[in-house]
Every structure is written in C-alpha cells, then in structure tokens.
Motif scaffolding. Structure first.
Motif, short mmCIF file in Angstrom:
data_model
loop_
_atom_site.label_atom_id
_atom_site.label_comp_id
_atom_site.label_asym_id
_atom_site.label_seq_id
_atom_site.Cartn_x
_atom_site.Cartn_y
_atom_site.Cartn_z
N ASN A 9 6.06 -16.60 44.85
CA ASN A 9 6.63 -16.91 46.15
C ASN A 9 6.66 -15.73 47.11
O ASN A 9 6.19 -15.83 48.24
CB ASN A 9 8.04 -17.49 45.99
N PHE A 13 4.49 -15.53 50.58
CA PHE A 13 5.30 -15.62 51.78
C PHE A 13 5.23 -14.35 52.63
O PHE A 13 4.98 -14.40 53.83
CB PHE A 13 6.76 -15.93 51.40
N PHE A 47 7.46 -25.29 51.56
CA PHE A 47 7.12 -25.47 50.15
C PHE A 47 6.37 -26.79 49.95
O PHE A 47 5.43 -26.87 49.17
CB PHE A 47 8.37 -25.46 49.28
N LEU A 67 7.09 -22.18 40.67
CA LEU A 67 7.29 -21.23 41.75
C LEU A 67 8.19 -20.12 41.21
O LEU A 67 9.29 -20.39 40.73
CB LEU A 67 7.95 -21.92 42.94
N GLY A 69 10.21 -16.43 41.78
CA GLY A 69 10.77 -15.58 42.81
C GLY A 69 12.07 -14.93 42.39
O GLY A 69 12.55 -15.13 41.27
N TRP A 79 15.70 -22.44 47.00
CA TRP A 79 15.10 -22.95 45.76
C TRP A 79 15.32 -24.45 45.61
O TRP A 79 14.51 -25.13 44.99
CB TRP A 79 15.60 -22.17 44.56
N ALA A 82 12.50 -25.97 47.41
CA ALA A 82 11.27 -25.86 46.60
C ALA A 82 11.25 -26.91 45.49
O ALA A 82 10.22 -27.52 45.22
CB ALA A 82 11.14 -24.45 46.02
#
Length: 179
Positions: A9, A13, A47, A67, A69, A79, A82
């Motif tokens: 992520n 990003f 996402f 994902l 992170g 999250w 996501a």
C-alpha cells in the motif's frame, strides 16, 4: 485459473503522489520528484478502483487479494475501506523511528506460501509494488513455472520490470484510480 494479488500500500500510494505531482507541474519529471521528495499531498487512491483495475470485474476469479501496510491511528478508517473494497488487510506497527517494517517480507511470505501451497497450474500472481526487493521472489517463482505480473507506476525498479512476466503501468490510470 485464479488471480493472486499482493499490494504494498505505502509503495503504490506514495509513488502515485509523486506521479500526480509531476502531472500537476510541481516537478519537471519523476526523478526530480523522487530526489526532492515532491508529492501531491491531495492525491488519494481508491482501494475499490485499484482492486477493479488489478482483479477485473469478476471477483470469483480472485483467489486472494492482500493489502499490506502500516497500522494507522485507532480513529483512521482506511483499512476498513480497503476491506470493503475486497482486500484482506495485513498491517504491522512501525518501528521506534516511525519507519515501516515487515511489509516487503510479509508480502513475500504470503505470496510464496500461496504459490507453493494453494495455487494451481496456470494461476497468475500479481505484485502491486515497484521495489526491487521483490526480485528474488519473482525470479524464483518464474523459474518454478509461475506467471508473476507487476503492476506499478512507470518508474518501477528496472530489475523488477525485467524479471516480471508482464509489467502493467498505472501512469495512464492515475486519474481513474483517484477517490
């Protein structure tokens, strides 16, 4: 045939924020943006749109979408968003210097476990990251007969791009991936 998707992520990003900065004219090119740490801090990636771009419309074809992170503050809903988009979320705490740790190795561990325990012949593995740290895992999987695609911005690590089965650039999709 199934798709296995693994997203770093922060990598996708933050580098998207650099690509956006160049597009907005805040930096003359991506290398200047990298060198001078120039970002478009208003850029936000969806996402759901990222998931659809990488996995396509048929979620049944996706065996797993993960994902990775850093753990956000307790009041941050990032999250949860996501997860609703279809990702299995794996977070790790930052170290004492507030640096991200365990993301690359966690992604590689999940990717290789899935490849050797759960995948079937013809399945496709996709890494959404541009870091050359993934090269040894991609090389090994390719040598063992797996297809490993890399989806990232055009300034992906050269060795990773060359090692992958296929490279798909996100650059032309910057705005369509925006929240």
């Amino acid at each position: 045939m199934a798709d296995w998707i693994y997203v770093d992520n922060s990598n996708v990003f933050i580098e998207g924020k650099r690509v956006s900065a160049v597009k907005l004219g805040l930096a003359p090119d991506i290398w200047d943006a990298v060198q001078h740490r120039i970002l478009d801090n208003d850029y936000r990636m969806s996402f759901g749109k990222l998931y659809e771009f990488v996995a396509g419309d048929n979620r049944a074809e996706t065996a797993r979408a993960m994902l990775f992170g850093s753990r956000p503050p307790e009041n941050d809903a990032i999250w949860d968003i996501a997860k609703r988009a279809g990702f299995e979320v794996v977070t790790h705490d930052r170290n004492f210097a507030n640096k991200e740790k365990k993301i690359d190795t966690g992604l590689v561990a999940a990717l290789t476990r899935d490849a050797y325990r759960n995948a079937k012949r013809g399945d496709i593995f996709t890494i959404v990251s541009g870091d050359n740290d993934y090269v040894p895992a991609v090389q090994q999987l390719r040598e063992d007969g797996f297809q490993v695609d890399v989806v990232f911005w055009s300034h992906v690590g050269k060795e990773l791009r060359e090692t992958a089965s296929n490279f798909i650039s996100l650059d032309a999709h910057l705005d369509s991936l925006r929240v």
